[in-house]
Write an enzyme that holds these catalytic residues in place. Structure first.
Site, PDB file in Angstrom:
ATOM      1  N   ASP A   1       2.864   4.751   4.817  1.00 31.11           N
ATOM      2  CA  ASP A   1       2.705   4.221   6.173  1.00 31.11           C
ATOM      3  C   ASP A   1       2.752   2.687   6.192  1.00 31.11           C
ATOM      4  OD1 ASP A   1       0.329   4.554   4.759  1.00 31.11           O
ATOM      5  OD2 ASP A   1      -0.869   5.111   6.492  1.00 31.11           O
ATOM      6  N   HIS A   2       2.732   2.063   5.018  1.00 31.80           N
ATOM      7  CA  HIS A   2       2.839   0.605   4.906  1.00 31.80           C
ATOM      8  C   HIS A   2       4.219   0.198   4.375  1.00 31.80           C
ATOM      9  CE1 HIS A   2      -1.626  -0.358   5.053  1.00 31.80           C
ATOM     10  NE2 HIS A   2      -1.648   0.961   4.862  1.00 31.80           N
TER      11      HIS A   2
ATOM     12  N   TYR B   1      -7.802  -4.076  -1.996  1.00 25.92           N
ATOM     13  CA  TYR B   1      -7.718  -3.037  -0.970  1.00 25.92           C
ATOM     14  C   TYR B   1      -9.039  -3.053  -0.207  1.00 25.92           C
ATOM     15  CZ  TYR B   1      -7.449   1.510   1.284  1.00 25.92           C
ATOM     16  OH  TYR B   1      -7.469   2.518   2.217  1.00 25.92           O
TER      17      TYR B   1
ATOM     18  N   GLU C   1      -4.040   1.826  -2.782  1.00 26.97           N
ATOM     19  CA  GLU C   1      -4.113   3.274  -2.519  1.00 26.97           C
ATOM     20  C   GLU C   1      -3.218   4.068  -3.473  1.00 26.97           C
ATOM     21  OE1 GLU C   1      -5.587   5.152   1.086  1.00 26.97           O
ATOM     22  OE2 GLU C   1      -4.417   3.638   2.147  1.00 26.97           O
TER      23      GLU C   1
ATOM     24  N   ASN D   1       0.871  -1.174   0.000  1.00 22.39           N
ATOM     25  CA  ASN D   1       0.000   0.000   0.000  1.00 22.39           C
ATOM     26  C   ASN D   1       0.911   1.228   0.000  1.00 22.39           C
ATOM     27  OD1 ASN D   1      -1.374   2.324   0.971  1.00 22.39           O
ATOM     28  ND2 ASN D   1      -3.050   1.045   1.719  1.00 22.39           N
TER      29      ASN D   1
ATOM     30  N   ASN E   1      -6.731  -4.473   5.815  1.00 22.53           N
ATOM     31  CA  ASN E   1      -7.229  -3.626   6.909  1.00 22.53           C
ATOM     32  C   ASN E   1      -7.819  -4.447   8.050  1.00 22.53           C
ATOM     33  OD1 ASN E   1      -6.738  -0.759   6.646  1.00 22.53           O
ATOM     34  ND2 ASN E   1      -7.926  -0.813   4.754  1.00 22.53           N
TER      35      ASN E   1
ATOM     36  N   ASP F   1      -3.921  -5.028   0.968  1.00 22.70           N
ATOM     37  CA  ASP F   1      -4.148  -4.409   2.269  1.00 22.70           C
ATOM     38  C   ASP F   1      -5.528  -4.839   2.730  1.00 22.70           C
ATOM     39  OD1 ASP F   1      -4.670  -2.848   4.440  1.00 22.70           O
ATOM     40  OD2 ASP F   1      -4.353  -0.925   3.446  1.00 22.70           O
TER      41      ASP F   1
END
EC number: 3.1.11.2
Lengths: 261, 261
Positions: A253-254, A111, A34, A7, A155, A153
């Site tokens: 951030d990933h 995602y 993303e 991501n 989540n 991802d």
DNA sequence: GCTCGAGGCG
DNA sequence: CGCCTCGAGC
């Protein structure tokens, strides 16, 4: 063969970081989430110059998925509706699914919706989306006999060892029982978490909040996964999280996760 | 002694470019415009480490002026009202004026309003502001016997040779007759354009629009000036525009102008 | 084109 | 904290 998932939190902002990483990590397939860009503005050139074929499904500002592959993919489609029909077209307004076939393996890049907060409208959407994902994968399995690699991802951190401090996170988005159960149901049709074939410890994460110095304190979550059908799972020889790009200036951030088989 | 003026279009965005430039150009005084930052967020440290004393007057998002000086300035003030009184306080809401004394020379650093379009409300404000500037400078001359250097972004090209293609620009902001006349009236009390002491050609500009490849085609305007009182004007030995920082990646749209005397 | 908020999102 | 859009300013 190496299949990575990452991501990138905007492919335009992360273009140089991804180019540099691909130059040093010769993966065969890279699944991105993303990307946050419409298809006509996707920065194709730099990646094509590295020798990748690009398959992209983006939208403005949010979401967006892409697969880069060293060899051309076949049977590429994006969204749920090519498999499930136009009844689910509403769910394809958000660009979260792209799939293609390489070496007779179906790669599904996902995602999964974040869900915002447990009980919220976005959380309900996440659960509905996961139910649809189950139907999507079951339909694929009915239609094809190929091995499948789903990655992306999710989540969701499926187990407490996938979170830096699981106590008190029962009602936290990404670790609540209901969404965990929804994902488990999807996986029950024949997918296994390949990272856990090689590593059973806690402390291995793929996402750290930008806020509160999450990364330097290793306050992370393992929410980026590869789930494999049985034969492929057996063939896997490695699955690891590459922390290096998360240490750079202006990182996603990933961190990328690399599967090898 | 060298006194430079530079509209940096955000000091936070241009910090590294200005640091690098100061390291290679040992000016005694640097007058900045469009710092675009409130005083408490001004990135002081990097410039203080280069040995400069900083005098700043900023606001959020727009305008903002600063003077960096290798030796401390005296009699520093910002805005019109320290000189003209509180009646003009309304004009000091926009941070466009800062002044101080070095080596018995008063340096006045200005960011003249752009004016938007001829005849607009902002254009009226520009004309009113220039009238006030005239009173401000006349008052300074009454109060002090010092030589004065006024410099900054005047947002006015006084003569046709100061514009890349003057034909048809009679009604253009920055070159309309009314604003030119307003500036001439200010200067008539005893200031001369020192750049024109050394160079009478056209083709020398200090600002190029980011749009339409203004810089590479040298479609520019000379709107950043040093105007000097008589004795100082006679002492001047050089005044030049440094094009180098405008060639860098992510440049300001203005180039610095360096006066030497 | 390139700045800066402000507000949404995570 | 760091993306995004949008509008304003130049």
């Amino acid at each position: 063969m190496k299949i990575a998932t990452w991501n990138v939190n905007s492919i335009r902002t992360r273009q140089q970081i991804v180019v540099d990483w691909l130059s040093q990590n010769s993966v065969d397939v890279l699944c991105l989430q993303e990307t946050k860009v419409i298809d006509q503005d996707f920065p194709r050139l730099a990646f094509e110059q590295l020798g990748y074929h690009l398959y992209i499904s983006g939208q403005k500002a949010y979401n967006g998925v892409a697969i880069f592959s060293r060899t051309p993919l076949t049977e590429v489609s994006s969204g749920f509706s090519p498999i499930l029909g136009d009844i689910v077209a509403e769910f394809d307004l958000q660009k979260r699914v792209i799939t293609g076939v390489i070496a007779d393996i179906r790669v599904v890049n996902l995602y999964v919706p974040n869900g915002s907060a447990v009980g919220s409208e976005k959380y309900q959407y996440k659960l509905a989306w996961l139910k649809l994902l189950g139907e999507y994968l079951a339909t694929l399995q009915d239609k094809e006999t190929r091995e499948i690699c789903i990655c992306g991802d999710f989540n969701i951190a499926l187990e407490d060892r996938d979170i830096y401090n699981p106590k008190g996170k029962e009602n936290h988005i990404m670790s609540s029982p209901t969404e965990r159960e929804a994902l488990r149901e999807v996986l029950a049709i024949g997918f296994q978490d390949v990272f856990r074939k090689f590593n059973s410890e806690t402390g291995h994460y793929s996402w750290w909040d930008y806020r509160a110095a999450g990364f330097v304190r290793n306050r992370g979550w393992r929410i980026d996964h590869h789930y494999l059908t049985q034969k492929l799972y057996k063939q896997a020889i490695n699955c690891k999280i590459d922390l290096e790009p998360r240490k750079l200036d202006k990182p996603s951030d990933h961190a990328p996760v690399i599967l090898e088989f």
